[in-house]
Write a protein that holds these residues in place. Sequence first.
Motif, short mmCIF file in Angstrom:
data_model
loop_
_atom_site.label_atom_id
_atom_site.label_comp_id
_atom_site.label_asym_id
_atom_site.label_seq_id
_atom_site.Cartn_x
_atom_site.Cartn_y
_atom_site.Cartn_z
N THR A 193 -6.36 12.37 2.07
CA THR A 193 -6.05 13.56 0.62
C THR A 193 -7.30 14.32 0.66
N THR A 243 5.17 12.01 2.19
CA THR A 243 6.55 12.09 2.90
C THR A 243 6.21 12.44 4.16
N SER A 284 4.17 15.52 5.73
CA SER A 284 2.94 15.96 4.44
C SER A 284 2.32 14.85 3.17
N VAL A 332 1.71 15.68 -0.24
CA VAL A 332 2.00 17.08 -1.94
C VAL A 332 0.96 16.39 -2.60
N GLU A 355 -1.28 17.12 -6.74
CA GLU A 355 -1.47 18.37 -7.39
C GLU A 355 -2.21 17.32 -8.42
N GLN A 383 -0.65 23.29 -8.57
CA GLN A 383 -0.73 22.52 -7.11
C GLN A 383 -1.68 23.35 -6.37
N THR A 415 -0.69 21.97 0.28
CA THR A 415 0.12 21.35 0.58
C THR A 415 -0.71 20.86 2.15
N THR A 471 0.12 19.43 5.95
CA THR A 471 0.94 19.58 7.21
C THR A 471 0.47 18.91 8.32
#
Length: 753
Positions: A300, A312, A361, A363, A365, A370, A373, A375
């Motif tokens: 991340t 995901t 992905s 994602v 927050e 947010q 993101t 990808t």
Amino acid sequence: MSHSAPYRSEWPAKPKPDKPVAGSHLKAKRPDSGARADSLSSKRPDMNIFQESRCSILAVLLLFLLQVSRADPDVQVHKAVGDSLDLTADYTKEGLEVQWEYNGIAFAEYEKDQIKLVKRPLFHERLKMNKDNISITIEDLKLQDSGSFSIFAENKAGQLPTKVIVLHVHDLIRDVRIEFNNSWLESKNMCVFHLRCLASGDPNPSYSWSGDLVETGQYQNISLRPAESATLTCTANNTVSIKHTHKTVVLSSKRPDMNIFQESRCSILAVLLLFLLQVSRADPDVQVHKAVGDSLDLITNYSKEGLAVQWTYNGIAFAEYEKDQIKLVKRPLFHERLKMNKDNISITIEDLKLQDSGSFSIVAEKKADQLPTKTIELHVHDLIRDVQIELSDSWLESKNMCVFHLRCLASGDPNPSYIWSGDLVETGQYQNISLRPAESATLTCTANNTVSIKHTHKTVVCKGKVLSTKMKKHNSGKSPAQKSLPFESCMKTSVHDYADMTNVSKNKRGPTTPAETPEKTHLEKKTKGMSQEETNTETILNAINSLGQRVDDRMEEFSTQLQQHSSMLASIAKSVQFNTEELKECKTKIKHLEKKVETLTKENEDMRGQVLNNNRYKRRWCLRIKGKKETANENIRTEVVELLRRIAPDLAVKMDEAVDVVHRVGRRMDNRQRQIIILFVRRAVRDDIWRRTKTSPICKEEGIRFTEDLTQEDRRSRQALWPKIDQARKEGKAAGFRGPFGFIEGKRIMEDT
């Protein structure tokens, strides 16, 4: 806190009829056309070139007609742009109900002898409905109309067989042209023409060649000697159209005008520049190429404070991070291959497989904000394990040469890139090379993908023609360097003319003594008198021979290096082309996803509004009681009904039937009186009780207060408007609430006014 449980238990939602599912019994596969394997074992093909070309064209036309005639309208339908598609139910009308769907989205329905469109019709202004035969016609078909159509039907007897029609819309082939360039092979004294067939309209037609070259595929090569020519015809076809064109190539000069070194240098610089530009623009967060068995790290790179992360794969969540813990969701993907590390908030997928290719992905927050993101598009490739070269040959009598048809096969990755080097520098799985009798060529095929590379080589020899005896004798005893020096050959022939006569057969040489005997004595005197001059001449000739040999060696070395560089650059160009296509595909997918997200966002907002309105409407049958003391083992319903009878004595008889559900809200806690919620059967009774409680002395005696059952959103809205309502009431104005809205003197007020 939620209190919807009693509503679900008392008023269950009306069950929806099961949606008919398209049956799989109609699936069918069109048989693949077999590949033609050409192998020539004799000196020349048995069929004339013109007859072979004519048969090739007739075969393509016959295949086209067979595909059109045997198309199954219930399985596969091929149409051209601008055509129309008929979707007919073919059932009796009595009690019939029909629904037409496109890619799972309903766009028309038939019921009670009427065909009507649904709320969001597809194919705007291109639908033609006919209720007589229960059919819908889609006119003016477009490329984007390709997809799956389903016809669901049922009557009084039950579900009828579902019809599934897979539509393929093709663009017509409008024009065909042939482009070509050439390269000169100095060692074989011939020119190789590189031809490319281009069709406008359909982006993926099938190509076939006829004429002096009978092959398939968009790219072809043909070799010609000086002053030779060839006429080629390229035919482009798809399921709905066919076009062809022809071109004659002529080798009028010995070699192209541009020097081969200059041309190669320009190509090298152009390819390197394009490669550097592509590498500088590459985004490591977009495309990742891995080999089978490798691992993928999904990190991340955000600070941990208040961070929530979800990973995901193709839109399906498989892991989450929250409160300094990484956990798998209920249906984990990549079973037993996930390695989690909460220190750097990352997940590693080990032992990658081919089916793991897809979109990942991340994602994230932080404190309800947010974060960008990430990808990652993963491409998993199989390693190339082995490379082989298959070949067949044919003899061209008109040109007195062999044509070798070569095919490079790699095991492992099903779609590698192929590069040829050696006597032929080209790209592609299939290649052709032409050789004169007794000539040979060594070819190397290199198969590569993004993660591996393998190569092999093969030497081909043309044995279709044997040189004459005289030519063999004339060339015997000469080295390649001597053959390439016409000056030396001339010198030796003039000094030793009689040497050839000693090799003539005795049956044909006639008299034993030559007619003119060389004057040996004079020659010896001349030799003795010019010994110093002859020594200088021999020294010069030796120096010339040595210099020529060195030039030949350097040219051969330069040619080898140039071929290696060309092979490497061809591989780079292939990789650049692959990256460019992938980038274009990603941009297209991103635009599509942006539109999809915008649509889903709007639908989500509409759905949330509908849910909120439904929740508000249901709460109009409810009231809340605040301040009523809570005792152990209390019968709360009996106590509340008795309280309501005291507040409204005239309704005491019917009060037990008017009250449906009574319960306290939330968990039991010490030193805290939980609120009570009441669900009434009739709304009129609820409104009457609500009005009476505002002035009832019973409420004051019990120390309780009745309130409306509001949603959380409505409570926040009222709290924001309450200062204005309170101020208006102090000023003597009529002010109050209706639902979430505030009114002063009959006018609705807003939070920012």
